[in-house]
Scaffold this active site. Sequence first.
Site, PDB file in Angstrom:
ATOM      1  N   ASP A 130     -40.557  24.964  23.625  1.00 17.97           N
ATOM      2  CA  ASP A 130     -40.797  26.531  23.717  1.00 17.97           C
ATOM      3  C   ASP A 130     -41.250  26.905  25.188  1.00 17.97           C
ATOM      4  O   ASP A 130     -41.551  26.001  25.887  1.00 17.97           O
ATOM      5  CB  ASP A 130     -41.936  26.778  23.025  1.00 17.97           C
ATOM      6  CG  ASP A 130     -41.928  26.628  21.499  1.00 17.97           C
ATOM      7  OD1 ASP A 130     -40.567  26.851  21.075  1.00 17.97           O
ATOM      8  OD2 ASP A 130     -42.777  26.653  20.606  1.00 17.97           O
ATOM      9  N   ARG A 181     -32.619  28.571  24.045  1.00 13.96           N
ATOM     10  CA  ARG A 181     -33.006  29.563  23.009  1.00 13.96           C
ATOM     11  C   ARG A 181     -33.430  30.764  23.691  1.00 13.96           C
ATOM     12  O   ARG A 181     -34.465  30.764  24.359  1.00 13.96           O
ATOM     13  CB  ARG A 181     -34.226  28.786  22.368  1.00 13.96           C
ATOM     14  CG  ARG A 181     -35.040  29.744  21.143  1.00 13.96           C
ATOM     15  CD  ARG A 181     -36.205  28.922  20.333  1.00 13.96           C
ATOM     16  NE  ARG A 181     -36.408  29.723  19.358  1.00 13.96           N
ATOM     17  CZ  ARG A 181     -37.399  30.783  19.216  1.00 13.96           C
ATOM     18  NH1 ARG A 181     -38.022  31.260  20.287  1.00 13.96           N
ATOM     19  NH2 ARG A 181     -37.786  31.206  17.956  1.00 13.96           N
TER      20      ARG A 181
END
Length: 309
Positions: A130, A181
Amino acid sequence: MWRALFVSLSRNRMMKERVMRWGFVWRAASRFVAGERLEDGLRAIRELEAMGIGGILDHLGENVESAADAMRATEDYWLALDHLAALGMRPHLAVKLTHLGLDIGEEICEGNLRRVIERAAQVGTVVEIDMESSVYTERTLRLYRRLAPQYPNTRVAIQAYLYRSREDVERLIEEGIARIRLCKGAYQEPPHIAYPRKRDVDASYVRLMERLLSAEARRRGAYVAIATHDERIIQHALRRIAEWEVPRDAFEFQMLYGIRRDLQLSLARQGYTVRVYVPYGTEWYPYFMRRLGERPANVWFVVRNLLRA
């Protein structure tokens, strides 16, 4: 202003301790968080898989303050991977580097991250790193660059609202490790670092997405997870994918647990790879506050729960 308020609340420890005792808040948060136990996350993953949707398991936690806490978080990720292996499940695993000790030191964080990635490789799954606030962007990408060539089962998030992201994407493409991502970004950033207006963030997102879907980027090994609930952007992506004949193993769609379930299912039924980010754990408060800050509609959802209570 709206986002700034909720991001500020997400960091307020006094508010966190008070709010987490209110049952109606958890009832609202449970729309976005699978539960507080690993078993809750696994249950949600199974439900998604039954609908043809993949999962990304996220053990919530961030900004640990000691090496011992970072090690405990690492062991929790190992435990989750052991459970997945025993059950024959292969969802991806999401990690925040501050959960693994980035605030304490890059060396500690890198050691913990390597342990998680290596165990995930043994299990046969992917670790998605992340991206947190801009304070951590450079360090996160530095660690990713160090590990990605050795560990192809890693991806990293890029936030479209940061001005620097265009250069970061180009560099990752050039290095042959653009496994990305792509998200818009959920933190409050100053206007000299990030686009303050939504339309500019959306335009940046589309530019980066198109670059990662381009034939040149794909030749260099680029893979993009299109992580958005914005239906206009998704439809634009589908048009480009068809026009450029992008193979389906070069991209996927990602969304968050509890948001746009109809869209998740629709894309999966059309044969696209869809993964849903499934958070679980006792540290759900900061995550929940950021979800509220993203869209006013989420706040009205909480208000409705309060009125029912």
